[in-house]
Motif scaffolding. Structure first.
Motif, PDB file in Angstrom:
ATOM      1  N   MET A 214      21.218   0.554  21.309  1.00  0.00           N
ATOM      2  CA  MET A 214      19.895   1.080  21.690  1.00  0.00           C
ATOM      3  C   MET A 214      19.926   2.601  21.747  1.00  0.00           C
ATOM      4  N   ASP A 215      20.991   3.162  22.357  1.00  0.00           N
ATOM      5  CA  ASP A 215      21.098   4.612  22.452  1.00  0.00           C
ATOM      6  C   ASP A 215      21.109   5.243  21.068  1.00  0.00           C
ATOM      7  N   HIS A 216      21.951   4.686  20.187  1.00  0.00           N
ATOM      8  CA  HIS A 216      22.084   5.235  18.846  1.00  0.00           C
ATOM      9  C   HIS A 216      20.782   5.070  18.069  1.00  0.00           C
ATOM     10  N   HIS A 217      20.123   3.930  18.267  1.00  0.00           N
ATOM     11  CA  HIS A 217      18.876   3.664  17.534  1.00  0.00           C
ATOM     12  C   HIS A 217      17.809   4.682  17.924  1.00  0.00           C
ATOM     13  N   HIS A 218      17.630   4.942  19.214  1.00  0.00           N
ATOM     14  CA  HIS A 218      16.586   5.880  19.656  1.00  0.00           C
ATOM     15  C   HIS A 218      16.896   7.296  19.178  1.00  0.00           C
ATOM     16  N   ALA A 219      18.131   7.731  19.362  1.00  0.00           N
ATOM     17  CA  ALA A 219      18.500   9.080  18.921  1.00  0.00           C
ATOM     18  C   ALA A 219      18.265   9.236  17.422  1.00  0.00           C
ATOM     19  N   GLY A 220      18.606   8.204  16.646  1.00  0.00           N
ATOM     20  CA  GLY A 220      18.390   8.255  15.202  1.00  0.00           C
ATOM     21  C   GLY A 220      16.916   8.318  14.854  1.00  0.00           C
ATOM     22  N   ARG A 221      16.096   7.610  15.612  1.00  0.00           N
ATOM     23  CA  ARG A 221      14.648   7.626  15.369  1.00  0.00           C
ATOM     24  C   ARG A 221      14.064   9.011  15.626  1.00  0.00           C
ATOM     25  N   VAL A 222      14.484   9.642  16.709  1.00  0.00           N
ATOM     26  CA  VAL A 222      14.007  10.987  17.022  1.00  0.00           C
ATOM     27  C   VAL A 222      14.429  11.962  15.932  1.00  0.00           C
ATOM     28  N   GLU A 223      15.702  11.922  15.563  1.00  0.00           N
ATOM     29  CA  GLU A 223      16.216  12.851  14.559  1.00  0.00           C
ATOM     30  C   GLU A 223      15.558  12.636  13.196  1.00  0.00           C
ATOM     31  N   ALA A 224      15.274  11.381  12.852  1.00  0.00           N
ATOM     32  CA  ALA A 224      14.606  11.099  11.584  1.00  0.00           C
ATOM     33  C   ALA A 224      13.184  11.658  11.578  1.00  0.00           C
ATOM     34  N   ALA A 225      12.489  11.522  12.710  1.00  0.00           N
ATOM     35  CA  ALA A 225      11.119  12.046  12.800  1.00  0.00           C
ATOM     36  C   ALA A 225      11.115  13.563  12.677  1.00  0.00           C
ATOM     37  N   LEU A 226      12.106  14.217  13.273  1.00  0.00           N
ATOM     38  CA  LEU A 226      12.189  15.673  13.192  1.00  0.00           C
ATOM     39  C   LEU A 226      12.518  16.122  11.778  1.00  0.00           C
ATOM     40  N   SER A 227      13.386  15.390  11.123  1.00  0.00           N
ATOM     41  CA  SER A 227      13.767  15.739   9.751  1.00  0.00           C
ATOM     42  C   SER A 227      12.602  15.567   8.784  1.00  0.00           C
ATOM     43  N   ALA A 228      11.725  14.613   9.095  1.00  0.00           N
ATOM     44  CA  ALA A 228      10.583  14.329   8.220  1.00  0.00           C
ATOM     45  C   ALA A 228       9.444  15.311   8.423  1.00  0.00           C
ATOM     46  N   GLY A 229       9.580  16.199   9.408  1.00  0.00           N
ATOM     47  CA  GLY A 229       8.531  17.196   9.653  1.00  0.00           C
ATOM     48  C   GLY A 229       7.271  16.614  10.241  1.00  0.00           C
ATOM     49  N   GLY A 230       7.401  15.613  11.107  1.00  0.00           N
ATOM     50  CA  GLY A 230       6.228  14.956  11.676  1.00  0.00           C
ATOM     51  C   GLY A 230       5.505  15.756  12.731  1.00  0.00           C
ATOM     52  N   ALA A 231       6.066  16.904  13.137  1.00  0.00           N
ATOM     53  CA  ALA A 231       5.437  17.690  14.205  1.00  0.00           C
ATOM     54  C   ALA A 231       4.040  18.160  13.841  1.00  0.00           C
ATOM     55  N   ALA A 232       3.780  18.349  12.544  1.00  0.00           N
ATOM     56  CA  ALA A 232       2.462  18.818  12.116  1.00  0.00           C
ATOM     57  C   ALA A 232       1.402  17.729  12.254  1.00  0.00           C
ATOM     58  N   ARG A 233       1.828  16.468  12.328  1.00  0.00           N
ATOM     59  CA  ARG A 233       0.880  15.354  12.372  1.00  0.00           C
ATOM     60  C   ARG A 233       0.837  14.653  13.715  1.00  0.00           C
ATOM     61  N   SER A 234       1.832  14.831  14.536  1.00  0.00           N
ATOM     62  CA  SER A 234       1.937  14.069  15.772  1.00  0.00           C
ATOM     63  C   SER A 234       2.246  14.977  16.952  1.00  0.00           C
ATOM     64  N   ALA A 235       1.434  14.855  18.035  1.00  0.00           N
ATOM     65  CA  ALA A 235       1.697  15.629  19.248  1.00  0.00           C
ATOM     66  C   ALA A 235       3.020  15.214  19.870  1.00  0.00           C
ATOM     67  N   LEU A 236       3.363  13.916  19.772  1.00  0.00           N
ATOM     68  CA  LEU A 236       4.625  13.443  20.316  1.00  0.00           C
ATOM     69  C   LEU A 236       5.807  14.089  19.598  1.00  0.00           C
TER      70      LEU A 236
END
Length: 321
Positions: A1-23
């Motif tokens: 679970m720890d690894h899965h969540h950290a990977g999800r966060v890092e993947a979202a950051l790598s994809a540049g989702g900050a421009a589309r998502s407040a989260l």
């Protein structure tokens, strides 16, 4: 679970989702601005007793206003396994409500006075992100930045002072894993309503000798749009919501503004300043005289005929001929 969540966060950051998502934008601040890593494990950041006392003293006026509202909010949500928290503008928890039976659990999670919940310390979370963005929000379980916080659900609303400045955040948090998003939405409404009551009461206390006026149509869904008007009909204060509604900057509020200028209708806008003053003077005289033109004219030191001419020019009516 720890690894899965950290990977999800890092993947979202790598994809540049900050421009589309407040989260994701908050996750980005946590990683890039505050140099946090989602998978890191460390205890919550707590201040010492002296520092906590200093922060409580700095918020003493707010604390005197907020106590009954915290009690009321806890009475509404406490049976859901939640605790109620108040953080100052620095994200330090300075007051809380919770069941004694849950104290050990909540203290272990850092849901305790003296713990720091700004984004710099805890990454994306209800209190820290609310203070960073100045808006009400809910951070549900794995929306938190840190893996160690994904068991929490938090819903938070900002509190602004009588000058429209962000001074605190009101939060309800739970570590129950059966708390659904639908329940959190209901709790969020209670939190927002409590924050509104706190802001309103604080504003009324700050301008206790002034007349408090609601600007626009009153709504129970958003913050109160209130202005404070003194005996000279000058606006000496306005809530943040009123400032936004009236497009008032902090610079404009440094000098008292005529209430008639802010609240004028189209007919008033077409009148000069002298006409507005004259109209107000005549209306007050007529009101004091119960609508009797002769008595009003006597008060003003003018003839009845002169008053009639002025009333006709300014489209004023009276009840007693």
């Amino acid at each position: 679970m720890d690894h899965h969540h950290a990977g999800r966060v890092e993947a979202a950051l790598s994809a540049g989702g900050a421009a589309r998502s407040a989260l994701v934008a908050s996750w980005q601040r946590s990683a890039s601005l505050h140099h946090l890593r989602p998978g890191e494990h460390r205890p919550p950041n707590r201040v010492d007793d002296r520092t906590l006392s200093r922060h409580r003293e700095g918020s003493s006026h707010l604390l005197s206003v907020v106590q009954p509202n915290l009690d009321h909010l806890y009475a509404a949500v406490g049976n859901s396994g939640c605790c109620v928290l108040l953080a100052d503008k620095d994200g330090i928890l300075i007051e809380r409500r919770g069941a004694i039976a849950d104290d050990e659990t909540f203290e272990g999670w850092g849901l305790w006075t003296g713990t720091v919940w700004d984004e710099r310390s805890e990454g994306t979370n209800g209190i820290g992100t609310c203070l960073a963005e100045g808006r009400a929000l809910t951070v549900y379980r794995d929306e938190h930045f840190f893996t160690r916080n994904i068991g929490l659900s938090c819903t938070t609303a900002p509190i602004h002072d009588e000058h429209g400045q962000l001074i605190a955040a009101l939060d309800v948090s739970s570590c129950r894993n059966d708390l659904t998003r639908d329940v959190m939405r209901l709790i969020a409404m209670a939190v927002t309503d409590a924050a509104r009551r706190i802001e309103t009461e604080n504003f009324r206390r700050a301008f206790s000798k002034a007349r408090i006026v609601i600007v626009g149509e009153e709504s129970s869904l958003g913050p109160a749009r209130l202005i404070a008007v003194d005996q000279d009909d000058l606006v000496i204060g306005a809530t943040r919501a009123a400032r936004q509604f009236l497009s008032l900057s902090s610079e404009q509020m440094r000098i008292p503004l005529p209430a008639s200028d802010l609240l004028a209708d189209r007919r008033d806008l077409a009148q000069s300043g002298l006409e507005k003053a004259e109209r107000s003077a005549l209306q007050r005289a007529l009101a004091r005289a119960g609508g009797n033109v002769s008595a009003a004219a006597s008060q003003l030191g003018i003839s009845r005929a002169t008053l009639h001419r002025k009333m006709k020019r300014l489209a004023l009516r009276h009840r007693v001929p």
